[in-house]
Design an enzyme around this catalytic site. Structure first.
Site: not given
Ligand SMILES: Nc1nc2c(ncn2[C@@H]2O[C@H](COP(=O)(O)OP(=O)(O)OP(=O)(O)O)[C@@H](O)[C@H]2O)c(=O)[nH]1
Ligand SMILES: *[C@@H]1O[C@H](CO)[C@@H](O)[C@H](O)[C@H]1NC(C)=O
Ligand SMILES: *[C@@H]1O[C@H](CO)[C@@H](O)[C@H](O)[C@H]1NC(C)=O
Ligand SMILES: [Mg+2]
Length: 384
Positions: A283-284
């Site tokens: 997740f970014e």
């Protein structure tokens, strides 16, 4: 046998059956078991914090500045997924979930990348679940495959050794290509040149809550560079020389180190050694112009030319995390408490007051990874 006895026997069989299925899945859970083994060896593994330890600053809800700033749904941004044709079902499930929870209201475009051409079936299945545009891109050969100047004998021996040591993905070449691509190349892809912001999504992840605000607009209005939901320790065996390589870069290029950086999240002794804390990069939400900038470009080249992506097994997560922690201010890194997110085997579930209710979250807030012994949230807290 009367009906009651049959019924009792049936229940017993069901319980035994279910139990064996569940324990098989658990055994099969390579990552979960290896993570807990490593966690057990860490001195701080027994500590686990409670709700009271969470600083108030986490609870400030991201308010989109629709009056004067960027309008929700109008940021220069894309949702990004790297996937193989064999990931079709799980890619479709992740995309459908993020569309339902967020993007059907905001309609950001999707970009899907692969080092091979996507199949017509893949494109058809993905196109069926997106609410806006979708672009399918092929990764240029040299952005993905192991460069010629890598000593193949040395790289093969390293993979063999890591496989023998049961290090997760230790024997995999394609995993190394993927980590190097995610570290230093994805933001150079021609399709991504059109965008500043991206949200990285993987096949088989879950979004547990309604996301009623625009995280890209929030990032832009608040001068953020990098957003995360989960932080944890890296396996030291995958990065034995990474920190000394970083230290050499800093010695040669001290001008890139930001004031008020987050070094004390990465290190417990002011930078002498790396405590293995990193943002979990599956997740970014981040600014690609940071990766494209001078500091990170030079940093990546410095790391790459040591061959550590192949002679060891450097992950894009520690590489990204070290760079944002050193080359931006700590207030440019944002913890998205509001976004309920799951990547096997961990889940971040919103814990700020009212957030779980407001987001109608399906996750269990008591099982949020944030204050698990293997989470680095306590290192993040101490620098706030
Ligand atoms: N096109 C392509 N994508 C890949 C390849 N290997 C991994 N990926 C993608 O890269 C991302 C990370 O790979 P994962 O296999 O999920 O790695 P991980 O998250 O460390 O490990 P898991 O616990 O298995 O999820 C995902 O989006 C994958 O779909 C590959 O060889 N080719
Ligand atoms: C929102 O935008 C207005 C107008 O540009 C600006 O004056 C204000 O400071 C912004 N608020 C925040 C919280 O960024
Ligand atoms: C979006 O961002 C990219 C990268 O910063 C930039 O080159 C492009 O011009 C931007 N597009 C718009 C419409 O602002
Ligand atoms: Mg993954």
């Amino acid at each position: 046998m009367n009906t009651t006895t049959r019924y009792i026997l049936l229940v017993i069989f069901l319980v035994i059956g279910l139990h064996s299925i569940l324990s098989f899945t658990h055994e099969d859970y390579g990552r979960a078991t290896s993570i807990s083994n490593i966690a057990a060896q860490l001195p701080w593994s027994s500590s686990s914090s409670t709700l009271e330890d969470i600083p108030d600053s986490y609870y400030i809800s991201p308010e989109t500045n629709v009056t004067g700033g960027i309008q929700a749904g109008k940021a220069n941004a894309t949702l990004l997924m790297l996937a193989r044709n064999s990931d079709t079902d799980s890619a479709v499930r992740s995309i459908r979930e993020l569309e339902d929870k967020f993007n059907k209201k905001f309609k950001y475009p999707w970009v899907l990348l692969n080092e091979e051409p996507f199949s017509d079936e893949f494109k058809k299945r993905i196109s069926n679940v997106v609410s806006g545009e979708v672009h399918f891109g092929e990764i240029p050969h040299d952005h993905w495959y192991q460069p010629d100047w890598i000593d193949e004998e040395k790289a093969t021996a390293a993979r063999k050794k890591m496989e023998d040591d049961h290090i997760i993905y230790g024997g995999s070449l394609s995993y190394r290509n993927m980590c190097r691509f995610n570290s230093g190349f994805f933001y150079r892809h021609p399709i991504l040149q059109n965008y500043k912001w991206y949200w990285r999504v993987e096949p088989d992840v879950h979004f547990h809550c309604d996301i009623d605000f625009d995280p890209f607009a929030y990032m832009q209005e608040n001068n953020k560079v990098y957003g995360f939901t989960i932080t944890m320790y890296e396996y030291l065996a995958t990065i034995p020389t990474l920190w000394e390589t970083v230290q050499n870069f800093i010695k040669e290029n001290p001008q890139y180190v930001a004031e008020n950086n987050a070094v004390n999240y990465l290190s417990d002794n002011g930078g002498s050694s790396f405590n293995l804390c990193h943002f979990w990069s599956n997740f970014e939400i981040a600014d690609m112009d940071f990766w494209r900038g001078e500091a990170y470009s030079k940093f990546f080249d410095h790391l790459d030319k040591t061959g550590g992506f192949y002679y060891e097994r450097w992950g894009d997560a520690p590489v990204h995390s070290i760079a944002v922690s050193l080359f931006t201010r700590k207030d440019q890194i944002h913890f998205f408490d509001d976004i309920g997110y799951e990547h096997n085997p961990y889940t971040h579930c919103p814990r700020g007051p009212g957030k779980w209710e407001k987001g109608k979250c399906s996750c269990n807030p008591d099982h949020s990874f944030d204050y698990d012994g293997y989470s680095c949230m306590k290192q993040w807290d101490r620098i706030q």
